[in-house]
Motif scaffolding. Structure first.
Motif: not given
Length: 57
Positions: A1-11
């Motif tokens: 899991m990338t930081l970018h994917v985590m940011r999408h999930s968080h939002a």
């Protein structure tokens, strides 16, 4: 899991949890709302249930 994917999930989770798009924008530190909307993936089932609840009183 990338930081970018985590940011999408968080939002998306913040939005699904009831935060407004403007609140999510502030949480992500975006100056422009258009930057925030890239990260939002609305849950169609959740929005359909919410709409039904509003319309059915």
């Amino acid at each position: 899991m990338t930081l970018h994917v985590m940011r999408h999930s968080h939002a998306s989770r913040l939005l699904d949890g009831g935060m407004s798009v403007l609140e999510v924008q502030q949480q992500l530190g975006h100056r422009h709302l258009q930057s925030t909307t890239v990260y939002l993936h609305a849950d169609n089932k959740a929005s359909s249930r919410k709409a039904a609840g509003i319309l059915n009183g």
